[in-house]
Design an enzyme around this catalytic site. Structure first.
Site, PDB file in Angstrom:
ATOM      1  CG  ASN A 173     104.574 137.496 -16.983  1.00 18.77           C
ATOM      2  OD1 ASN A 173     104.554 138.071 -18.076  1.00 18.77           O
ATOM      3  ND2 ASN A 173     104.183 136.244 -16.846  1.00 18.77           N
ATOM      4  CD  GLU A 270     101.244 131.804 -26.919  1.00 21.08           C
ATOM      5  OE1 GLU A 270     100.922 131.176 -25.889  1.00 21.08           O
ATOM      6  OE2 GLU A 270     101.489 131.254 -28.003  1.00 21.08           O
ATOM      7  CB  CYS A 304     101.092 132.435 -18.562  1.00 16.49           C
ATOM      8  SG  CYS A 304     102.569 131.915 -19.461  1.00 16.49           S
ATOM      9  N   GLY A 480      94.330 130.745 -25.493  1.00 22.98           N
ATOM     10  CA  GLY A 480      94.918 131.369 -26.672  1.00 22.98           C
ATOM     11  C   GLY A 480      94.725 130.682 -27.999  1.00 22.98           C
ATOM     12  CD  GLU A 484     104.653 133.707 -28.302  1.00 22.75           C
ATOM     13  OE1 GLU A 484     104.699 133.530 -27.074  1.00 22.75           O
ATOM     14  OE2 GLU A 484     104.892 134.807 -28.851  1.00 22.75           O
TER      15      GLU A 484
HETATM   16  P1  NAD Z   1      97.182 142.572 -19.761  1.00 25.09           P
HETATM   17  O1  NAD Z   1      96.287 141.800 -20.650  1.00 25.09           O
HETATM   18  O2  NAD Z   1      96.573 143.460 -18.750  1.00 25.09           O
HETATM   19  O3  NAD Z   1      98.128 143.536 -20.643  1.00 25.09           O
HETATM   20  C1  NAD Z   1      98.957 143.005 -21.653  1.00 25.09           C
HETATM   21  C2  NAD Z   1      99.301 144.101 -22.645  1.00 25.09           C
HETATM   22  O4  NAD Z   1      98.112 144.522 -23.323  1.00 25.09           O
HETATM   23  C3  NAD Z   1      99.890 145.364 -22.023  1.00 25.09           C
HETATM   24  O5  NAD Z   1     100.922 145.836 -22.861  1.00 25.09           O
HETATM   25  C4  NAD Z   1      98.709 146.317 -22.015  1.00 25.09           C
HETATM   26  O6  NAD Z   1      99.087 147.686 -22.012  1.00 25.09           O
HETATM   27  C5  NAD Z   1      98.014 145.935 -23.316  1.00 25.09           C
HETATM   28  N1  NAD Z   1      96.587 146.278 -23.411  1.00 25.09           N
HETATM   29  C6  NAD Z   1      95.689 146.412 -22.399  1.00 25.09           C
HETATM   30  N2  NAD Z   1      94.457 146.676 -22.904  1.00 25.09           N
HETATM   31  C7  NAD Z   1      94.581 146.686 -24.261  1.00 25.09           C
HETATM   32  C8  NAD Z   1      93.665 146.871 -25.342  1.00 25.09           C
HETATM   33  N3  NAD Z   1      92.370 147.100 -25.130  1.00 25.09           N
HETATM   34  N4  NAD Z   1      94.141 146.783 -26.604  1.00 25.09           N
HETATM   35  C9  NAD Z   1      95.438 146.532 -26.840  1.00 25.09           C
HETATM   36  N5  NAD Z   1      96.365 146.348 -25.863  1.00 25.09           N
HETATM   37  C10 NAD Z   1      95.934 146.430 -24.591  1.00 25.09           C
HETATM   38  O7  NAD Z   1      98.182 141.522 -19.113  1.00 25.09           O
HETATM   39  P2  NAD Z   1      99.269 141.748 -17.969  1.00 25.09           P
HETATM   40  O8  NAD Z   1      98.551 142.009 -16.690  1.00 25.09           O
HETATM   41  O9  NAD Z   1     100.312 142.688 -18.435  1.00 25.09           O
HETATM   42  O10 NAD Z   1      99.958 140.300 -17.930  1.00 25.09           O
HETATM   43  C11 NAD Z   1      99.438 139.231 -17.198  1.00 25.09           C
HETATM   44  C12 NAD Z   1      98.646 138.311 -18.087  1.00 25.09           C
HETATM   45  O11 NAD Z   1      99.451 137.853 -19.161  1.00 25.09           O
HETATM   46  C13 NAD Z   1      98.183 137.053 -17.361  1.00 25.09           C
HETATM   47  O12 NAD Z   1      96.858 136.774 -17.728  1.00 25.09           O
HETATM   48  C14 NAD Z   1      99.120 135.980 -17.881  1.00 25.09           C
HETATM   49  O13 NAD Z   1      98.624 134.674 -17.806  1.00 25.09           O
HETATM   50  C15 NAD Z   1      99.330 136.439 -19.280  1.00 25.09           C
HETATM   51  N6  NAD Z   1     100.540 135.855 -19.853  1.00 25.09           N
HETATM   52  C16 NAD Z   1     100.417 134.854 -20.770  1.00 25.09           C
HETATM   53  C17 NAD Z   1     101.549 134.251 -21.305  1.00 25.09           C
HETATM   54  C18 NAD Z   1     101.451 133.148 -22.325  1.00 25.09           C
HETATM   55  O14 NAD Z   1     102.428 132.908 -23.015  1.00 25.09           O
HETATM   56  N7  NAD Z   1     100.332 132.463 -22.460  1.00 25.09           N
HETATM   57  C19 NAD Z   1     102.813 134.689 -20.905  1.00 25.09           C
HETATM   58  C20 NAD Z   1     102.901 135.711 -19.973  1.00 25.09           C
HETATM   59  C21 NAD Z   1     101.758 136.294 -19.453  1.00 25.09           C
END
Ligand code: NAD
Length: 504
Positions: A173, A270, A304, A480, A484
Site C-alpha cells: 500500500n 506490523e 492499516c 502486531g 517502528e
Molecule cells: P500480505 O500479508 O498479503 O503480504 C505482505 C508481504 O508478505 C508480501 O510481500 C507478501 O509477498 C509476503 N508474504 C505472503 N505470504 C508470506 C509467507 N507465508 N511468508 C513470508 N512472506 C509472505 O499483505 P498485503 O496484502 O501486501 O498488505 C495489506 C496488509 O498489510 C493489511 O493487512 C494491512 O493492514 C497491513 N499493513 C500494516 C501496516 C502496519 O504498519 N501495521 C502498514 C501497512 C499495511
C-alpha cells in the site's frame, strides 16, 4: 511527471532483476510476476520470482556483510554518512519515484507526493541522523566488598549491537515508506538487510536498490529479492536470518511467527487493524465528517490505521451521516494522475471482489447502504481499472464480520452509542489494536478517552496529520509486536550486551 504507460516503459522503471551483494543478477528460476497498473489493469512489466538459490545467495551476501564487521563495526558517523548519501541520491530521484509508485500502487498523485515519496525521504533523513547515536552507555562504577578479600572497584558498560541479518518483508500500500521504515533503522543500527517487497509493488524497492548502488553502500549490506509468498517463506525459514521485520496482514504475520519459532528468531510484526473513530456528543461535526470521509477514501481505504468503524454519539448521528454522505458523494473516483481525483483504484481485481463480498454479506445480514456499495458506473472510471465506490454501511452490529474483519478497501460501518463507556467498550471489542481516532471539543476528556482505548496509537481531532519518524508506531493484539520509528524503533534492531569490568 509522465502521463502514459509508454513513457513509463521508456526508462522510468528500474531494471527488473535481483540486487544481491552489490550486483544485479538474473533469477535462477523461470518464475516471474506480471506487475499491473491498478488504474487500468494493464501490465507495467515483468519481475522475476527469486527462487531458493537466489534467497540463499542474498542471505550469504548479507551474512558476509554482517559478519565481516565492515558495516556493523563502522563508526556511527560513517554509517550516518552512508545513509545521508543514500538520502541525497534518492532525493535526486524523487520525480521518477513518484512516477513509479503512482504507476504500481494506483495512489492518487496528491496523496502520493506527500505520503508515498516526501514522507519516505523524510524518514530516511531521520535514520541517517539517528545512526549517530552512541552504541555504548556506562552504568555508574561501584565499590563492593569481596567476600573474604579486599574491596573491588568495577562497573558495567552496556553496548547496543546489531542483530546481524534482517529479513524485511513489506506490503503494497505504501511501498517506499514501508521499505524505508525497515531499511532505515536496520542499517542505522549496523545490520545487513534482505528486502522482499510485495509482488504487486516491486519497482519502488528496485529503485531503492539502484539508489543504494549509486550511493555506494557496501556490498551485501542491502539486498533486494523480488517474488511472492514462496520467496518470503524461504527467507523466514532460513537459519541465517537473525531478525524478521514484517509488515502485512495478520494472517501472514501469524505464519511468520510460526516459521520463526523453531529457531526463536526475533520477529517484528506490523499488522492489520479495524480501527474505531469515536465521534463524541460535543464534536465539531464538520471536522468529524471530514476525518470520517478521509478515513474511507485515503488510498481507497488501503491503509492499516484507517478508521473503518465510526462510533457516533446518538445525539449527533443523523447530522454526522448527512455530512459524511455529502462529502463522500463529492469525491471523484478515477485515474490517479488526474489532479481532480480524490480516490483511486484498489490494488487488484481480487481486492475489489473481496470488498464487494464483504458489502454483499453485510447487506444480507441486514445492513443499509448509506452511500456506495457498488463498483463505479462504466465509463466514469478508466476501463480495466480496479475501482469501488466509497461506501458507508449503517444498521450494523459491532459483532458482525463487516465490523470485525479487516476489509482493506473504502468501506466503513457507522454504529451509534449513548455513553462514553459504551463507546470505549465497542472500540475495544476487536481482535486488533492498531489505532484509534477521537473527535471532541474537550481535549482533556478526549485525552482520558484515548488512554482507555487498547491500541498502539490514538489521534485526537485528526492529530498532526502525518507519520512522524521520531514517534513510536505499532499495534497491540492481532495488530502486531514491537514498534517502528523513534528511538524505540531503533532499539528493536539492536540487542544489548552488558560488559562488566574490574578496575585495577
Ligand atoms: P500480505 O500479508 O498479503 O503480504 C505482505 C508481504 O508478505 C508480501 O510481500 C507478501 O509477498 C509476503 N508474504 C505472503 N505470504 C508470506 C509467507 N507465508 N511468508 C513470508 N512472506 C509472505 O499483505 P498485503 O496484502 O501486501 O498488505 C495489506 C496488509 O498489510 C493489511 O493487512 C494491512 O493492514 C497491513 N499493513 C500494516 C501496516 C502496519 O504498519 N501495521 C502498514 C501497512 C499495511
Amino acid at each position: 511527471m509522465t502521463d502514459t504507460l509508454p513513457d513509463l516503459a521508456r526508462g522510468v522503471l528500474p531494471r527488473a532483476a535481483l540486487y544481491i551483494g552489490g550486483r544485479w543478477r538474473e533469477a535462477s528460476g523461470a518464475g516471474s510476476e506480471t506487475v499491473l497498473d491498478p488504474s487500468t489493469g494493464r501490465p507495467l512489466g515483468t519481475v522475476p520470482d527469486a527462487g531458493p538459490a537466489d534467497v540463499a545467495a542474498a542471505l550469504a551476501a548479507a551474512r558476509a556483510a554482517a559478519d565481516a564487521g565492515t558495516w556493523a563495526d563502522a563508526t556511527p558517523r560513517a554509517r550516518s554518512e552512508a545513509l545521508y548519501r543514500l538520502h541525497e541520491v534518492l532525493t535526486g530521484m524523487a520525480d521518477r519515484l513518484l512516477d513509479v509508485v503512482v504507476a504500481e500502487t494506483g495512489c492518487p498523485l496528491r496523496l502520493a507526493q506527500g505520503q508515498q515519496v516526501g514522507l519516505p525521504l523524510r524518514h530516511l533523513e531521520y535514520w541517517a541522523e539517528a545512526a549517530r547515536r552512541p552504541e555504548l552507555t556506562a552504568r555508574a562504577p561501584v565499590v563492593t566488598a569481596r567476600l573474604g578479600g579486599p574491596a573491588t572497584l568495577g562497573g558495567w558498560a552496556v553496548r547496543r549491537e546489531p542483530y546481524g541479518v534482517v529479513a524485511a518483508i513489506t506490503p503494497y500500500n505504501f511501498p517506499l515508506l514501508e521499505n524505508v521504515m525497515k531499511l532505515g533503522p536496520a542499517l542505522a543500527a549496523g545490520n545487513a538487510v534482505v528486502l522482499k517487497p510485495s509482488p504487486f509493488t516491486p519497482y519502488s524497492a528496485l529503485l531503492l536498490a539502484e539508489a543504494a548502488e549509486r550511493a555506494e553502500l557496501p556490498a551485501g549490506v542491502f539486498n533486494v529479492l523480488t517474488g511472492g509468498a514462496d520467496t518470503g517463506a524461504a527467507l523466514t525459514g532460513d537459519r541465517r536470518v537473525d531478525l524478521i521485520s514484517f509488515t502485512g496482514s495478520d494472517t501472514v504475520g501469524a505464519q511468520i511467527l510460526a516459521a520463526a519459532a523453531p529457531r526463536v528468531t526475533k520477529v517484528l510484526l506490523e499488522l492489520g487493524g479495524k480501527s474505531a473513530l469515536v465521534v463524541c456528543a460535543d464534536a465539531d461535526l464538520e471536522l468529524a465528517a471530514r476525518i470520517g470521509a478521509a478515513n474511507v477514501t485515503t488510498h481507497a481505504g488501503q491503509g492499516c490505521v484507517l478508521a473503518t468503524r465510526h462510533l457516533v454519539h446518538s445525539s449527533v448521528l443523523p447530522g454526522y451521516l448527512a455530512q459524511l454522505r455529502g462529502m463522500l458523494d463529492g469525491v471523484l473516483v478515477g485515474a490517479p494522475r488526474d489532479p481532480a481525483t480524490g480516490m483511486g483504484p484498489l490494488i487488484r481485481a481480487a481486492a475489489v471482489d473481496r470488498v464487494a463480498g464483504h458489502v454483499e454479506r453485510a447487506v444480507r445480514d441486514g445492513a443499509d447502504v448509506l452511500t456506495g456499495g457498488a463498483r463505479p458506473a462504466e465509463g466514469s472510471v478508466p476501463a480495466g481499472g480496479f475501482y469501488y465506490r466509497p461506501t458507508v454501511l449503517t444498521g450494523v452490529r459491532n459483532t458482525w464480520p463487516v465490523a470485525q474483519q479487516e476489509i482493506f478497501g473504502p468501506v466503513a460501518v457507522v454504529i451509534g452509542f449513548d455513553t462514553e463507556a459504551e463507546a470505549v467498550e465497542l472500540a475495544n471489542d476487536s481482535a486488533y489494536g492498531l489505532a484509534g481516532h477521537l473527535v471532541s471539543r474537550d481535549a482533556g476528556r478526549a485525552f482520558e478517552l484515548a488512554c482507555r482505548l487498547r491500541t498502539g496509537t490514538v489521534d485526537i481531532n485528526g492529530g498532526p496529520g502525518y507519520t512522524n519518524p521520531d514517534v513510536p508506531f505499532g499495534g497491540r493484539a492481532r495488530s502486531g509486536l514491537g514498534r517502528e520509528n523513534g528511538a524505540e524503533g531503533l532499539d528493536e534492531y539492536t540487542q544489548l550486551k552488558t560488559i562488566k569490568y574490574h578496575a585495577g
